[in-house]
Motif scaffolding. Sequence first.
Motif, PDB file in Angstrom:
ATOM      1  N   UNK A 445       0.846  -1.194   0.000  1.00  0.00           N
ATOM      2  CA  UNK A 445       0.000   0.000   0.000  1.00  0.00           C
ATOM      3  C   UNK A 445       0.883   1.246   0.000  1.00  0.00           C
ATOM      4  N   UNK A 446       0.257   2.419  -0.079  1.00  0.00           N
ATOM      5  CA  UNK A 446       0.994   3.686  -0.130  1.00  0.00           C
ATOM      6  C   UNK A 446       1.803   3.920   1.140  1.00  0.00           C
ATOM      7  N   UNK A 447       1.272   3.456   2.275  1.00  0.00           N
ATOM      8  CA  UNK A 447       1.999   3.657   3.536  1.00  0.00           C
ATOM      9  C   UNK A 447       3.334   2.920   3.508  1.00  0.00           C
ATOM     10  N   UNK A 448       3.316   1.669   3.044  1.00  0.00           N
ATOM     11  CA  UNK A 448       4.564   0.916   2.933  1.00  0.00           C
ATOM     12  C   UNK A 448       5.504   1.568   1.920  1.00  0.00           C
ATOM     13  N   UNK A 449       4.935   2.003   0.815  1.00  0.00           N
ATOM     14  CA  UNK A 449       5.751   2.642  -0.217  1.00  0.00           C
ATOM     15  C   UNK A 449       6.423   3.904   0.325  1.00  0.00           C
ATOM     16  N   UNK A 450       5.684   4.683   1.106  1.00  0.00           N
ATOM     17  CA  UNK A 450       6.242   5.911   1.675  1.00  0.00           C
ATOM     18  C   UNK A 450       7.399   5.596   2.613  1.00  0.00           C
ATOM     19  N   UNK A 451       7.228   4.577   3.452  1.00  0.00           N
ATOM     20  CA  UNK A 451       8.299   4.198   4.376  1.00  0.00           C
ATOM     21  C   UNK A 451       9.556   3.776   3.606  1.00  0.00           C
ATOM     22  N   UNK A 452       9.358   2.960   2.571  1.00  0.00           N
ATOM     23  CA  UNK A 452      10.503   2.498   1.782  1.00  0.00           C
ATOM     24  C   UNK A 452      11.181   3.646   1.053  1.00  0.00           C
ATOM     25  N   UNK A 453      10.381   4.532   0.465  1.00  0.00           N
ATOM     26  CA  UNK A 453      10.964   5.683  -0.230  1.00  0.00           C
ATOM     27  C   UNK A 453      11.741   6.565   0.742  1.00  0.00           C
ATOM     28  N   UNK A 454      11.146   6.817   1.913  1.00  0.00           N
ATOM     29  CA  UNK A 454      11.826   7.664   2.899  1.00  0.00           C
ATOM     30  C   UNK A 454      13.131   7.035   3.352  1.00  0.00           C
TER      31      UNK A 454
END
Length: 606
Positions: A445-454
């Motif tokens: 989901x977007x939350x996981x994607x945000x964590x990985x990108x950060x």
Amino acid sequence: MFQLPFPVRDVNASSGTGGLGDLPEWDLSDLYTAEDAPELKRDLVWLEKECASFAADYEGKLASLDAAGFLECVLRNEKISGIAGRIMSYAGLRYYQLTIDAGRAKFLSDTQEKITNFTTPLVFFTLELNRLDDGALEALFAESAELARYKPVFDRIRAMKPYQLSDELEKFLHDLGVVGDAWERMFDETIAGLEFEVDGEPLNIEGTLNLLTDEARETREAAARELADVFGSNIKTFARVHNTQAKEKEIVDRWRGMPTAQTGRHLSNDVEAEVVEALRDAVVKAYPKLSHRYYELKRKWLGLDTLQVWDRNAPLPMEDKRIVGWEAARDTVMSAYAGFDPRMAEIAEPFFTKGWIDAGVKPGKAPGAFAHPTVTDVHPYVMLNYLGKPRDVMTLAHELGHGVHQVLAAEQGEMLSSTPLTLAETASVFGEMLTFRKMLSEAKNDAQRRVMLAGKVEDMINTVVRQIAFYDFECKLHAARREGELTPEDIGELWMSVQGESLGPAFEFMDGYEHFWAYIPHFVHSPFYVYAYAFGDGLVNALYAVYEEKPEGFQDKYFDMLKAGGSMHHTELLAPFGLDATDPKFWDKGLSMISGFIDELEAMEA
């Protein structure tokens, strides 16, 4: 001088391995089985005899050799390098497993002194080589293709020709090298022996640094203040090491006539000063759109008015708190490698199954992580301090990338396999990128994607922004030392002058942070090494963009680049991909990838 392996990545780790699974340890028997192994004694005897024999056969005679004779000379020199490298690799790796063990330290020191003494008669080789006429050397290359294969080595040696001293002085400096090594060992042993206490728990430096990534802000603050206090209590020792090393370098550089303190590093990296300065300028110019912008986002995520130094690597509130076991880390990296090309995973497999990785955190073990190539007829060894954090998985991918590169380049032989530092980071950073992209593609989901990108942006900022800030600090340190002795306060002021500029207005800096230059091993072991990280990251970002745009045939070109080792200049290696690091715009391409990730993070906040 045969240099020791040293930590090549600024990694946070701590003590304890509970729940991580069966962490591998090195099996050094492929080098030697023990300090008193008959094979080691045999090689020391052979090395002493062969060095003396080599000097007797060739000193004063290089100009008279024909192509066949010159090739034989080169091959004998290469074998000497291989045996000496094997011995020093064994002594150095054993030492880094337990730096506080007096017996291992003595064995390393004694071995280094023996090899220095044995190889002193060889100093004539590079000196005499540099006195040969260009035309005569070219004629030899034209006569023998096998000899011409070594031309890149000779070109790098002859690049030092303008800075070469007399034979007598060069031999003196060769012998004196063990003194500089003693200062390096003093640094290593001091760092490894530091004792910290946070919330009543005794820790080593790895354990304390690891707490800077703890979820609890009060724990991070306590760790940062304890680091500052212990560094401060030992700051005179660290200042003495830096003053001595920088002064020694200034003296040698002055006698050689080198125009800057960085010149020697650029020559050894086979890279033009203008290219490095273009990289440096591009990164510094990009601080506002990279680190300043990202840390402002992080400040908001953490709900703080300002960030302190103990917040720089703080976990994000939405981060997955799970610990990644060793087997899961292995599967993640190997799957990413195999997804790129099965050959890459095949080369990496023995590292896990044959004792080529030392992963656990242990008292007295050297901090950080590295991949040491040893010699081309053995194999590399990877050292980690693995604690199961997502960044530790990326460190495994990084160091394993080094290992794959070193295995592939080994076919070039001892003299041509070694890659300049600027290119040595290519496969490691590419391995990280492959692993990151695989994990990102599997985000649910977007939350996981945000964590990985950060997390990736933080790693890239640490690799690019932080390392260029380190480079600027070193430039200022060596320039200031040329004017006189530096107090710990002087060095601290230089350190702080680059920290605010690179990290940006989101940060405040606690009292004591001015001492945090003290623990960075690169400043002592290999001055100006650090810009190679930024070089490698920018290069890999550009390479990966090519891979995404034109994937067909990329893998073969990539493997050919790694197999080349140190046999080609960076312009030749990058040409098949349509890239040119001498173009100032090249660096903007790499930096735009980081900026693009931050764009995506900002868009998620909208």
